[in-house]
Design a protein around this motif. Structure first.
Motif, PDB file in Angstrom:
ATOM      1  N   SER A  72       1.357   3.403  -2.479  1.00  0.00           N
ATOM      2  CA  SER A  72       1.045   4.426  -3.491  1.00  0.00           C
ATOM      3  C   SER A  72       0.574   5.740  -2.894  1.00  0.00           C
ATOM      4  CB  SER A  72      -0.011   3.893  -4.471  1.00  0.00           C
ATOM      5  OG  SER A  72      -1.211   3.571  -3.793  1.00  0.00           O
ATOM      6  N   SER A  91      -4.558  -0.475  13.532  1.00  0.00           N
ATOM      7  CA  SER A  91      -5.336   0.703  13.884  1.00  0.00           C
ATOM      8  C   SER A  91      -5.502   0.780  15.387  1.00  0.00           C
ATOM      9  CB  SER A  91      -6.725   0.616  13.240  1.00  0.00           C
ATOM     10  OG  SER A  91      -7.529   1.682  13.697  1.00  0.00           O
ATOM     11  N   PRO A 115      -2.347   3.490  14.765  1.00  0.00           N
ATOM     12  CA  PRO A 115      -2.617   4.931  14.739  1.00  0.00           C
ATOM     13  C   PRO A 115      -4.099   5.247  14.928  1.00  0.00           C
ATOM     14  CG  PRO A 115      -2.333   4.116  12.501  1.00  0.00           C
ATOM     15  CD  PRO A 115      -2.187   2.927  13.422  1.00  0.00           C
ATOM     16  N   ILE A 167      -0.341   6.547   4.374  1.00  0.00           N
ATOM     17  CA  ILE A 167       0.683   6.141   5.335  1.00  0.00           C
ATOM     18  C   ILE A 167       1.795   5.334   4.653  1.00  0.00           C
ATOM     19  CG2 ILE A 167       1.108   4.691   7.378  1.00  0.00           C
ATOM     20  CD1 ILE A 167      -1.842   5.402   8.235  1.00  0.00           C
ATOM     21  N   LYS A 184      -9.826  -5.223  11.827  1.00  0.00           N
ATOM     22  CA  LYS A 184      -8.621  -4.776  12.536  1.00  0.00           C
ATOM     23  C   LYS A 184      -8.366  -5.613  13.791  1.00  0.00           C
ATOM     24  CE  LYS A 184      -7.134  -1.866   9.586  1.00  0.00           C
ATOM     25  NZ  LYS A 184      -5.774  -1.891   9.038  1.00  0.00           N
ATOM     26  N   TYR A 194     -15.196  -2.758   9.808  1.00  0.00           N
ATOM     27  CA  TYR A 194     -13.797  -2.299   9.820  1.00  0.00           C
ATOM     28  C   TYR A 194     -13.086  -2.771  11.079  1.00  0.00           C
ATOM     29  CZ  TYR A 194      -9.712   0.763   9.691  1.00  0.00           C
ATOM     30  OH  TYR A 194      -8.420   1.242   9.679  1.00  0.00           O
ATOM     31  N   ARG A 200      -1.779  -1.401  -6.089  1.00  0.00           N
ATOM     32  CA  ARG A 200      -2.473  -1.639  -7.355  1.00  0.00           C
ATOM     33  C   ARG A 200      -2.221  -0.481  -8.308  1.00  0.00           C
ATOM     34  NH1 ARG A 200      -8.186  -2.292  -4.655  1.00  0.00           N
ATOM     35  NH2 ARG A 200      -7.264  -0.421  -3.761  1.00  0.00           N
ATOM     36  N   THR A 201      -2.113   0.731  -7.769  1.00  0.00           N
ATOM     37  CA  THR A 201      -1.887   1.919  -8.581  1.00  0.00           C
ATOM     38  C   THR A 201      -0.408   2.263  -8.617  1.00  0.00           C
ATOM     39  OG1 THR A 201      -3.879   2.769  -7.501  1.00  0.00           O
ATOM     40  CG2 THR A 201      -2.651   4.316  -8.901  1.00  0.00           C
ATOM     41  N   GLY A 258       0.825  -1.212   0.000  1.00  0.00           N
ATOM     42  CA  GLY A 258       0.000   0.000   0.000  1.00  0.00           C
ATOM     43  C   GLY A 258       0.852   1.251   0.000  1.00  0.00           C
ATOM     44  N   THR A 286      -5.143  11.049   5.456  1.00  0.00           N
ATOM     45  CA  THR A 286      -4.740  10.325   4.237  1.00  0.00           C
ATOM     46  C   THR A 286      -5.943  10.314   3.276  1.00  0.00           C
ATOM     47  OG1 THR A 286      -5.545   8.176   4.974  1.00  0.00           O
ATOM     48  CG2 THR A 286      -3.314   8.773   5.658  1.00  0.00           C
ATOM     49  N   VAL A 294      -5.661   9.638  10.902  1.00  0.00           N
ATOM     50  CA  VAL A 294      -4.519  10.105  10.108  1.00  0.00           C
ATOM     51  C   VAL A 294      -5.054  10.772   8.838  1.00  0.00           C
ATOM     52  CG1 VAL A 294      -2.279   9.467   9.131  1.00  0.00           C
ATOM     53  CG2 VAL A 294      -3.335   7.998  10.879  1.00  0.00           C
TER      54      VAL A 294
HETATM   55  O1  NJP Z   1      -5.219   4.897   3.504  1.00  0.00           O
HETATM   56  P1  NJP Z   1      -5.061   5.362   1.970  1.00  0.00           P
HETATM   57  P2  NJP Z   1      -4.206   4.976   4.744  1.00  0.00           P
HETATM   58  N1  NJP Z   1      -3.616  -4.285  -2.639  1.00  0.00           N
HETATM   59  O2  NJP Z   1      -6.404   5.078   1.382  1.00  0.00           O
HETATM   60  C1  NJP Z   1      -3.360   0.413  -0.700  1.00  0.00           C
HETATM   61  C2  NJP Z   1      -4.774   2.077   8.460  1.00  0.00           C
HETATM   62  N2  NJP Z   1      -5.342   3.161   9.264  1.00  0.00           N
HETATM   63  O3  NJP Z   1      -2.845   5.319   4.315  1.00  0.00           O
HETATM   64  O4  NJP Z   1      -3.762  -0.359  -4.317  1.00  0.00           O
HETATM   65  C3  NJP Z   1      -2.568  -3.482  -2.455  1.00  0.00           C
HETATM   66  O5  NJP Z   1      -4.531   6.752   1.894  1.00  0.00           O
HETATM   67  C4  NJP Z   1      -3.648   1.613  -1.555  1.00  0.00           C
HETATM   68  O6  NJP Z   1      -3.035   1.457  -2.830  1.00  0.00           O
HETATM   69  P3  NJP Z   1      -3.853   1.121  -4.204  1.00  0.00           P
HETATM   70  C5  NJP Z   1      -5.660   1.545   7.370  1.00  0.00           C
HETATM   71  O7  NJP Z   1      -6.614   0.632   7.857  1.00  0.00           O
HETATM   72  C6  NJP Z   1      -5.627   4.373   8.726  1.00  0.00           C
HETATM   73  O8  NJP Z   1      -4.836   5.790   5.776  1.00  0.00           O
HETATM   74  O9  NJP Z   1      -3.048   1.836  -5.229  1.00  0.00           O
HETATM   75  N3  NJP Z   1      -2.642  -2.274  -1.903  1.00  0.00           N
HETATM   76  C7  NJP Z   1      -2.960   2.714  -0.796  1.00  0.00           C
HETATM   77  O10 NJP Z   1      -1.592   2.788  -1.129  1.00  0.00           O
HETATM   78  C8  NJP Z   1      -4.643   0.883   6.457  1.00  0.00           C
HETATM   79  O11 NJP Z   1      -4.364  -0.421   6.891  1.00  0.00           O
HETATM   80  C9  NJP Z   1      -6.188   5.380   9.530  1.00  0.00           C
HETATM   81  O12 NJP Z   1      -5.244   1.620  -4.016  1.00  0.00           O
HETATM   82  C10 NJP Z   1      -3.860  -1.847  -1.527  1.00  0.00           C
HETATM   83  C11 NJP Z   1      -3.114   2.273   0.644  1.00  0.00           C
HETATM   84  O13 NJP Z   1      -3.442   0.865   0.636  1.00  0.00           O
HETATM   85  C12 NJP Z   1      -3.394   1.751   6.650  1.00  0.00           C
HETATM   86  O14 NJP Z   1      -3.619   2.542   7.801  1.00  0.00           O
HETATM   87  C13 NJP Z   1      -6.445   5.136  10.856  1.00  0.00           C
HETATM   88  C14 NJP Z   1      -5.008  -2.637  -1.676  1.00  0.00           C
HETATM   89  C15 NJP Z   1      -4.247   3.001   1.339  1.00  0.00           C
HETATM   90  O15 NJP Z   1      -3.967   4.367   1.387  1.00  0.00           O
HETATM   91  C16 NJP Z   1      -3.116   2.669   5.475  1.00  0.00           C
HETATM   92  O16 NJP Z   1      -4.266   3.450   5.210  1.00  0.00           O
HETATM   93  C17 NJP Z   1      -6.170   3.900  11.368  1.00  0.00           C
HETATM   94  C18 NJP Z   1      -4.846  -3.902  -2.273  1.00  0.00           C
HETATM   95  N4  NJP Z   1      -5.885  -4.737  -2.472  1.00  0.00           N
HETATM   96  C19 NJP Z   1      -5.607   2.931  10.572  1.00  0.00           C
HETATM   97  N5  NJP Z   1      -6.074  -1.951  -1.200  1.00  0.00           N
HETATM   98  C20 NJP Z   1      -6.541   6.743   9.025  1.00  0.00           C
HETATM   99  N6  NJP Z   1      -6.152   7.106   7.812  1.00  0.00           N
HETATM  100  O17 NJP Z   1      -7.178   7.528   9.763  1.00  0.00           O
HETATM  101  C21 NJP Z   1      -5.598  -0.776  -0.772  1.00  0.00           C
HETATM  102  O18 NJP Z   1      -6.455   3.696  12.642  1.00  0.00           O
HETATM  103  N7  NJP Z   1      -4.273  -0.698  -0.966  1.00  0.00           N
END
Ligand code: NJP
Length: 230
Positions: free
Chosen positions: A11, A131, A174, A14, A148, A144, A34-35, A9, A179, A177
């Motif tokens: 792209s 999380s 965390p 976090i 987690k 969700y 994926r992206t 993840g 994002t 965040v």
């Molecule tokens: O989310 P976002 P975060 N295969 O949407 C990738 C946890 N968290 O950075 O594939 C491979 O900006 C997606 O890439 P793409 C949360 O549960 C967050 O906030 O190109 N990759 C992108 O790079 C998660 O576990 C908060 O779409 C896949 C990334 O994941 C982690 O932090 C609070 C995929 C998501 O970027 C990162 O989330 C918390 C796949 N099938 C926990 N599906 C918060 N933001 O508040 C998605 O407590 N990705």
């Protein structure tokens, strides 16, 4: 410096910050998502990865093993918030497949590599970005938080198993965040006081930088504006 780290993840959000921070600290970083189009991540090798697809995970893991990864950051994840009565099997599968199965598949694929490292006297690390809700829940969070809680259970079971082959396992938990999480935009004004992705990256780097006799079991961090019991 000298470390080789895989980040799922990578792209955006976090994962992107983790990849950037690691590269900035001199690590060799292999990101997966994926992206890839339009993702600007200097110093990071960004490979295709869909953590829900076994073949994709296997191909990614092979590249990581060839590069000699010593640490895996399971960060890929999706959000989904709704009352229980609105949950659908398709949404259940999307969330569980990404957050739970994805963590299991990617970790599983690298365990033989970590075991081979152990046989050569080398340690390895897995850092799972779960999380703060891996151990508390709230209305609308059934799906969700179930994912987690499950990811936390996987993390802790792996810590026990990995002990036999020199694997140190860390859970990063965390709060809110800023994002693109849950199909939102980064930088929205309501997120102004939330954690920054770089704050979470700091926690990941901490877990990866402690000496080999130390294991950071978990890091729980929140923005000051988030008032939660812990
Ligand atoms: O989310 P976002 P975060 N295969 O949407 C990738 C946890 N968290 O950075 O594939 C491979 O900006 C997606 O890439 P793409 C949360 O549960 C967050 O906030 O190109 N990759 C992108 O790079 C998660 O576990 C908060 O779409 C896949 C990334 O994941 C982690 O932090 C609070 C995929 C998501 O970027 C990162 O989330 C918390 C796949 N099938 C926990 N599906 C918060 N933001 O508040 C998605 O407590 N990705």
């Amino acid at each position: 410096a000298g470390r080789v780290v895989a980040v799922s993840g990578a792209s955006k959000g976090i994962g992107r910050a983790v990849a950037q921070a690691l590269a900035g600290a001199g690590a060799t970083v292999i990101g997966g998502a994926r992206t890839r189009e339009g993702v600007d991540l200097p110093g990071v090798t960004l490979l295709p990865l869909d953590v829900t697809q076994e073949a994709s995970v296997q191909a990614f893991a092979e590249r990581c093993a060839q590069a000699g990864v010593d640490a895996l950051v399971n960060n890929a994840g999706v959000g989904s918030f709704m009352p229980v009565q609105d949950m659908t099997p398709a949404e259940y599968r999307r969330v569980m497949d990404t957050n739970v199965l994805g963590t299991l598949l990617l970790t599983r694929s690298l365990i033989p590599h970590f075991q081979a490292r152990h046989a050569r006297g080398l340690g390895s690390q897995v850092v799972n970005v779960t999380s703060d809700v891996s151990a508390r829940t709230f209305g609308g969070g059934a799906l969700y938080t179930a994912s987690k809680y499950a990811q936390r259970a996987v993390t802790q079971a792996l810590a026990h198993e990995g002990h036999a082959y020199g694997l140190r396992v860390t859970e990063i938990r965390p709060g809110m965040v800023d994002t693109f999480f849950n199909a939102t935009q980064q930088g929205e004004s309501y997120k102004a006081d939330w954690l920054r992705p770089a704050d979470v990256a700091d926690a990941v780097l901490y877990a990866l930088s402690v000496p080999r006799h130390v294991r950071v079991d978990e890091v729980l961090l929140h923005p000051v504006v988030q008032d939660v019991a812990f």
